[in-house]
Motif scaffolding. Structure first.
Motif, PDB file in Angstrom:
ATOM      1  N   VAL A 297       0.755  -1.113  -0.036  1.00 14.28           N
ATOM      2  CA  VAL A 297      -0.143  -0.048   0.011  1.00 14.28           C
ATOM      3  C   VAL A 297       0.902   1.274   0.051  1.00 14.28           C
ATOM      4  CG1 VAL A 297      -1.624   1.371   1.244  1.00 14.28           C
ATOM      5  CG2 VAL A 297      -1.944  -1.333   0.901  1.00 14.28           C
ATOM      6  N   LYS A 298       1.860   1.394   0.710  1.00 13.44           N
ATOM      7  CA  LYS A 298       2.642   2.352   0.907  1.00 13.44           C
ATOM      8  C   LYS A 298       3.449   2.790  -0.495  1.00 13.44           C
ATOM      9  CE  LYS A 298       4.030   2.251   5.841  1.00 13.44           C
ATOM     10  NZ  LYS A 298       4.686   2.026   6.990  1.00 13.44           N
ATOM     11  N   LYS A 299       4.170   1.715  -1.131  1.00  8.94           N
ATOM     12  CA  LYS A 299       4.711   1.978  -2.320  1.00  8.94           C
ATOM     13  C   LYS A 299       3.731   2.631  -3.389  1.00  8.94           C
ATOM     14  CE  LYS A 299       7.006  -0.497  -5.994  1.00  8.94           C
ATOM     15  NZ  LYS A 299       7.650  -1.807  -6.361  1.00  8.94           N
ATOM     16  N   SER A 300       2.388   1.656  -3.336  1.00 10.53           N
ATOM     17  CA  SER A 300       1.378   2.088  -4.381  1.00 10.53           C
ATOM     18  C   SER A 300       0.913   3.603  -4.184  1.00 10.53           C
ATOM     19  CB  SER A 300       0.261   1.290  -4.267  1.00 10.53           C
ATOM     20  OG  SER A 300       0.563  -0.031  -4.545  1.00 10.53           O
ATOM     21  N   ILE A 301       0.904   4.335  -2.983  1.00 14.64           N
ATOM     22  CA  ILE A 301       0.390   5.539  -2.602  1.00 14.64           C
ATOM     23  C   ILE A 301       1.529   6.470  -3.139  1.00 14.64           C
ATOM     24  CG2 ILE A 301       0.336   7.280  -0.546  1.00 14.64           C
ATOM     25  CD1 ILE A 301      -1.196   5.147   0.829  1.00 14.64           C
ATOM     26  N   ILE A 302       2.698   6.113  -2.873  1.00 15.72           N
ATOM     27  CA  ILE A 302       3.818   7.208  -3.478  1.00 15.72           C
ATOM     28  C   ILE A 302       4.003   7.042  -4.874  1.00 15.72           C
ATOM     29  CG2 ILE A 302       6.409   7.151  -3.472  1.00 15.72           C
ATOM     30  CD1 ILE A 302       6.663   6.062  -0.631  1.00 15.72           C
ATOM     31  N   VAL A 303       3.938   5.676  -5.584  1.00 16.46           N
ATOM     32  CA  VAL A 303       3.966   5.786  -7.158  1.00 16.46           C
ATOM     33  C   VAL A 303       2.900   6.491  -7.561  1.00 16.46           C
ATOM     34  CG1 VAL A 303       3.877   4.256  -8.909  1.00 16.46           C
ATOM     35  CG2 VAL A 303       5.357   3.588  -6.971  1.00 16.46           C
ATOM     36  N   SER A 304       1.574   6.458  -7.055  1.00 16.77           N
ATOM     37  CA  SER A 304       0.706   7.047  -7.652  1.00 16.77           C
ATOM     38  C   SER A 304       0.681   8.518  -7.649  1.00 16.77           C
ATOM     39  CB  SER A 304      -0.650   6.655  -6.609  1.00 16.77           C
ATOM     40  OG  SER A 304      -1.088   5.389  -6.918  1.00 16.77           O
ATOM     41  N   MET A 305       1.054   9.126  -6.559  1.00 16.65           N
ATOM     42  CA  MET A 305       1.417  10.468  -6.433  1.00 16.65           C
ATOM     43  C   MET A 305       2.352  10.980  -7.518  1.00 16.65           C
ATOM     44  SD  MET A 305      -0.904  12.075  -4.701  1.00 16.65           S
ATOM     45  CE  MET A 305      -0.165  13.677  -4.535  1.00 16.65           C
ATOM     46  N   MET A 306       3.512  10.165  -7.633  1.00 21.09           N
ATOM     47  CA  MET A 306       4.521  10.558  -8.547  1.00 21.09           C
ATOM     48  C   MET A 306       4.047  10.503  -9.985  1.00 21.09           C
ATOM     49  SD  MET A 306       7.796   8.621  -6.853  1.00 21.09           S
ATOM     50  CE  MET A 306       8.945   9.431  -8.344  1.00 21.09           C
ATOM     51  N   ILE A 307       3.301   9.539 -10.422  1.00 16.84           N
ATOM     52  CA  ILE A 307       2.582   9.430 -11.741  1.00 16.84           C
ATOM     53  C   ILE A 307       1.673  10.639 -11.898  1.00 16.84           C
ATOM     54  CG2 ILE A 307       1.134   8.245 -13.346  1.00 16.84           C
ATOM     55  CD1 ILE A 307       2.479   5.570 -11.778  1.00 16.84           C
ATOM     56  N   SER A 308       0.891  10.971 -10.854  1.00 19.04           N
ATOM     57  CA  SER A 308      -0.056  12.119 -11.136  1.00 19.04           C
ATOM     58  C   SER A 308       0.734  13.418 -11.187  1.00 19.04           C
ATOM     59  CB  SER A 308      -0.888  12.046  -9.805  1.00 19.04           C
ATOM     60  OG  SER A 308      -1.808  13.180  -9.843  1.00 19.04           O
ATOM     61  N   GLY A 309       1.870  13.485 -10.417  1.00 18.44           N
ATOM     62  CA  GLY A 309       2.722  14.833 -10.546  1.00 18.44           C
ATOM     63  C   GLY A 309       3.241  14.966 -11.986  1.00 18.44           C
ATOM     64  N   ALA A 310       3.950  13.536 -12.493  1.00 15.41           N
ATOM     65  CA  ALA A 310       4.210  13.573 -13.579  1.00 15.41           C
ATOM     66  C   ALA A 310       3.401  14.372 -14.838  1.00 15.41           C
ATOM     67  CB  ALA A 310       4.741  12.321 -14.092  1.00 15.41           C
ATOM     68  N   PHE A 311       2.325  13.825 -14.726  1.00 17.67           N
ATOM     69  CA  PHE A 311       1.275  14.299 -15.816  1.00 17.67           C
ATOM     70  C   PHE A 311       1.070  16.006 -15.649  1.00 17.67           C
ATOM     71  CE2 PHE A 311      -1.021   9.929 -15.934  1.00 17.67           C
ATOM     72  CZ  PHE A 311      -0.632   9.839 -17.141  1.00 17.67           C
ATOM     73  N   ALA A 312       1.243  16.285 -14.519  1.00 15.74           N
ATOM     74  CA  ALA A 312       1.043  17.798 -14.188  1.00 15.74           C
ATOM     75  C   ALA A 312       2.360  18.486 -14.664  1.00 15.74           C
ATOM     76  CB  ALA A 312       0.640  18.238 -12.827  1.00 15.74           C
ATOM     77  N   GLY A 313       3.391  17.860 -14.496  1.00 21.52           N
ATOM     78  CA  GLY A 313       4.775  18.529 -14.893  1.00 21.52           C
ATOM     79  C   GLY A 313       4.805  18.511 -16.161  1.00 21.52           C
ATOM     80  N   ILE A 314       4.487  17.656 -16.956  1.00 19.59           N
ATOM     81  CA  ILE A 314       4.292  17.840 -18.620  1.00 19.59           C
ATOM     82  C   ILE A 314       3.485  18.808 -19.023  1.00 19.59           C
ATOM     83  CG2 ILE A 314       3.833  16.544 -20.605  1.00 19.59           C
ATOM     84  CD1 ILE A 314       4.670  13.923 -19.194  1.00 19.59           C
ATOM     85  N   ALA A 315       2.053  18.922 -18.241  1.00 18.05           N
ATOM     86  CA  ALA A 315       1.517  20.033 -18.656  1.00 18.05           C
ATOM     87  C   ALA A 315       2.328  21.389 -18.671  1.00 18.05           C
ATOM     88  CB  ALA A 315       0.428  20.265 -17.615  1.00 18.05           C
ATOM     89  N   GLY A 316       3.062  21.388 -17.518  1.00 15.03           N
ATOM     90  CA  GLY A 316       4.124  22.820 -17.336  1.00 15.03           C
ATOM     91  C   GLY A 316       4.853  22.807 -18.633  1.00 15.03           C
ATOM     92  N   ALA A 317       5.452  21.725 -18.981  1.00 13.41           N
ATOM     93  CA  ALA A 317       6.449  21.697 -20.077  1.00 13.41           C
ATOM     94  C   ALA A 317       5.745  21.981 -21.265  1.00 13.41           C
ATOM     95  CB  ALA A 317       6.725  20.455 -20.369  1.00 13.41           C
ATOM     96  N   MET A 318       4.248  21.672 -21.586  1.00  6.95           N
ATOM     97  CA  MET A 318       3.670  22.215 -22.749  1.00  6.95           C
ATOM     98  C   MET A 318       3.490  23.894 -22.799  1.00  6.95           C
ATOM     99  SD  MET A 318       3.015  19.489 -24.219  1.00  6.95           S
ATOM    100  CE  MET A 318       4.575  18.880 -23.556  1.00  6.95           C
TER     101      MET A 318
END
Length: 348
Positions: A234-255
């Motif tokens: 569960v702990k790993k899943s929570i961290i990975v989920s937030m990182m993937i979510s943040g990556a999508f938003a980071g790419i939005a900034g790159a756009m």
């Protein structure tokens, strides 16, 4: 299963129609012609190739921030920090764009990847704190929005420029805009970021719906205790989920940094891309396709509203009311359904 899918399709459509009806009523109440107002809105978004290009350009970051929020929701998390992740992705992409002299085939992908990594790192912080200390991600992500805003302003003034309020333009090898595409769409600011956004939507759909790991992430969102009992970390899943979510938003900034502006400037306040992403995800029922369509709707409303005052006399702020009403009806529908399900469970 069918009822859930039907509900997720009907609610957004009805909510949009109700929002437009309320907008028309408001226009009539203040003496405006709603037909002229909505025609001006349509023409401002799709009236010619220039406006169409601007609508696509506005839609690109909304798709990505919508995906960021939707991905977190699907895995049982609330990412209210997409706004801050947009900032760190934006400043990181521009840094790569102005600091390196590389071939375009390397430079542009590198800038996008660095932005995704920066957004993921910003998402790691609330994910780690929630997984290891039980700190609610809403509180941490909201605070990190302000940290990202003021940190990026500091970097712009003191690292990426010589005391100015904006950086120099990125190198052409890191730009998403091309003369051919701009000319095709009436010399608008449209850029190839729409391809990136579509690919990211497909990636989210494939990851969550077609992979075992995506199933595990969703399982943690449904029930942490059951997932833990099934052997899922569960702990790993929570961290990975937030990182993937943040990556999508980071790419939005790159756009924004590599496409729309091709530089970054200091911001006195938030861009609202991250907060609009919450509305996009909500209207899109937290799905990749739904969020993409919702982003197109919001993008067309925002761009089209700029033509409403000169063409029909209707204030552009009316569109914000329409968007607010749409969100209200969507949220109300989900709230009513949640209460109904809870009451049914109580009766049993």
């Amino acid at each position: 299963m069918f009822s859930n899918r039907l509900f997720n399709i009907v609610v957004p459509i009805v909510s949009v129609l109700l929002g437009l009806i309320v907008g028309a009523i408001i226009m009539l109440f203040f003496g405006y012609n709603p037909i002229e107002g909505y025609l001006a809105l349509w023409n401002g978004a799709f009236g010619n190739m220039y406006f169409f290009g601007e609508t696509i350009r506005q839609t690109i970051p909304l798709i990505l921030t919508g995906l960021a929020v939707a991905f977190a929701f699907r895995t049982g998390l609330f990412n209210i920090g997409a706004e801050g992740q947009v900032f760190v992705g934006w400043v990181s992409a521009v840094w790569v764009g102005i600091s390196f002299d590389l071939p375009a085939i390397i430079h542009l992908p590198l800038a996008i990847l660095v932005a995704a990594f920066a957004g993921a790192l910003w998402g790691f912080i609330p994910g780690f704190l929630k997984a290891t200390r039980g700190v609610h991600e809403v509180i941490v992500t909201i605070m990190l929005n302000y940290t990202a805003l003021y940190s990026s302003n500091y970097l712009i003034r003191n690292v990426l420029s010589e005391g100015g309020d904006r950086t120099e333009p990125i190198a052409e090898t890191a730009s998403l805009r091309t003369a051919w595409l701009s000319e095709t769409f009436g010399y608008s600011q449209v850029h190839w970021g729409f391809v990136v956004a579509i690919l990211m939507a497909v990636l989210m759909w494939f990851l969550l719906e077609k992979t075992t790991y995506g199933y595990e992430l969703r399982a943690v969102g449904f029930n942490e205790h059951a997932a833990n009992y099934a052997g899922i970390s569960v702990k790993k899943s929570i961290i990975v989920s937030m990182m993937i979510s943040g990556a999508f938003a980071g790419i939005a900034g790159a756009m924004e940094g590599l496409g729309t502006f091709r530089y970054i400037y200091t911001h006195a306040s938030f861009t609202n891309l991250g907060f609009d992403g919450i509305a996009v995800a909500l209207l899109g029922a937290n799905t990749a396709l739904g969020s993409s369509l919702a982003a197109l709707l919001f993008g067309s409303l925002k761009v089209g509203s700029l033509r409403m005052p000169p063409l029909s006399g209707v204030p552009s702020e009316l569109v914000e009311i329409v968007i607010a009403v749409i969100i209200f009806f969507v949220a109300s529908s989900y709230l009513i359904r949640w209460v109904t399900l809870r009451l049914k469970k109580g009766e049993k």
